[in-house]
Enzyme design. Structure first.
Site, PDB file in Angstrom:
ATOM      1  N   ASP A 201       0.842  -1.206   0.000  1.00 53.01           N
ATOM      2  CA  ASP A 201       0.000   0.000   0.000  1.00 53.01           C
ATOM      3  C   ASP A 201       0.873   1.250   0.000  1.00 53.01           C
ATOM      4  OD1 ASP A 201      -2.818   1.239   0.601  1.00 53.01           O
ATOM      5  OD2 ASP A 201      -1.447   2.167   2.044  1.00 53.01           O
TER       6      ASP A 201
ATOM      7  N   LYS B  82      -2.681   6.215  -4.025  1.00 51.99           N
ATOM      8  CA  LYS B  82      -3.760   7.135  -3.661  1.00 51.99           C
ATOM      9  C   LYS B  82      -3.428   8.552  -4.134  1.00 51.99           C
ATOM     10  CE  LYS B  82      -3.610   4.845   0.865  1.00 51.99           C
ATOM     11  NZ  LYS B  82      -2.190   4.477   0.794  1.00 51.99           N
TER      12      LYS B  82
ATOM     13  N   TYR C 278       3.395   9.644  -0.197  1.00 41.63           N
ATOM     14  CA  TYR C 278       4.535   8.935   0.374  1.00 41.63           C
ATOM     15  C   TYR C 278       5.804   9.105  -0.473  1.00 41.63           C
ATOM     16  CZ  TYR C 278       0.714   6.263   2.638  1.00 41.63           C
ATOM     17  OH  TYR C 278      -0.417   5.877   3.304  1.00 41.63           O
TER      18      TYR C 278
ATOM     19  N   HIS D 261      -7.358   9.785  -1.327  1.00 44.73           N
ATOM     20  CA  HIS D 261      -6.706   9.665  -0.023  1.00 44.73           C
ATOM     21  C   HIS D 261      -7.542  10.247   1.117  1.00 44.73           C
ATOM     22  CE1 HIS D 261      -2.339   9.302   1.655  1.00 44.73           C
ATOM     23  NE2 HIS D 261      -3.221   8.928   2.550  1.00 44.73           N
TER      24      HIS D 261
END
Length: 259
Positions: free
Chosen positions: A30, A60, A35, A93
């Protein structure tokens, strides 16, 4: 969708963790655009020698990437970053962009799915009210809602909504960011000869959630997967269920009440 995934939040060098996960049996990773490690996930898949189609990969949108065209551009960029042709799951998100932009972004995801860029689509941090907006617009419903979820923050109204509507509930921060020193966790860890993190992950699995424990340490990644050789009794599950503090138990941003 594999029932256990590796989270790579705030891991600036996630290749070792991903490789450790894939080596010990994980088939679910994930990631997210926020990120900034989609490319590293792709590198790890390539280095693992495991065929891409055997690994379930998620990313996301972050909420500033809102609206139809911005969302389509973001999906295309994510696919490029990964180095493969598609994602298994792509999520919005958070609901922070507001109703109009939420729906425009969702329409982009529906079209990205039709184009084969993503295999399934979902949301994160959405309440039932946010998902109802999608229903009322006559659009395909999310297949997944990923929310903060652990014994201290059980999000029961959202979980019940999702179960009633056939939406898979993924649990982020299932390890409560390491805050597992509650006596109940310590008691059960000793009883089942497991660590507190494994108890937390097993609790999530037994409730039918898909937990996404995050760790950058390969040995921790491996131990987090050692949760399929025991079962927590109903009585002990009730002890963990009783730890719920509602929204006060959240350890992350948990923006489920966004207008």
């Amino acid at each position: 969708m594999p029932v256990l995934g590796l989270g790579v939040f705030e891991n600036d060098d996630c290749v070792p963790a991903c490789l450790a996960a894939l080596k010990c049996g994980y088939r679910h990773i994930d990631s997210a655009r926020y990120y900034r490690n989609e490319d590293q996930v792709g590198q790890a898949i390539g280095q693992s020698g495991i065929p891409r189609e055997q690994i379930f990969v998620t990313s996301k949108f972050y909420h500033p990437e809102k609206g139809y065209q911005a969302a389509l551009d973001a999906v295309n960029d994510s696919v490029k970053n990964l180095g493969y042709d598609y994602y298994d799951l792509y999520l919005i998100h958070s609901p922070l962009a507001g109703k109009e932009m939420r729906l425009e972004t969702w329409r982009a995801l529906v079209d990205a799915k039709k184009a084969g860029k993503v295999r399934s689509i979902g949301v994160s941090n959405y309440s039932g009210r946010h998902i109802d907006e999608i229903r009322e617009a006559g659009l395909e419903l999310p297949s997944v809602n990923q929310i903060e979820l652990h014994p201290f923050c059980q999000q029961k109204p959202i979980v019940e909504y999702c179960k009633a509507n056939g939406i898979v509930v993924q649990a982020y921060s299932p390890l409560v960011r390491g805050k597992l020193d509650d006596p109940v966790f310590q008691e059960l860890a000793k009883k089942y000869d497991k660590d507190a993190g494994q108890i937390a992950i097993r609790w999530s699995l037994q409730h039918g959630f898909v937990p996404l424990p995050k760790s950058a340490r390969p040995e921790r990644v491996e131990s987090n997967a050692q949760v399929f050789d025991f079962e927590i009794s109903p009585e002990d599950m009730a002890k963990l269920d009783a730890l719920d503090k509602g929204k006060d138990g959240a350890v992350t941003w948990n923006p489920v009440d966004a207008p």
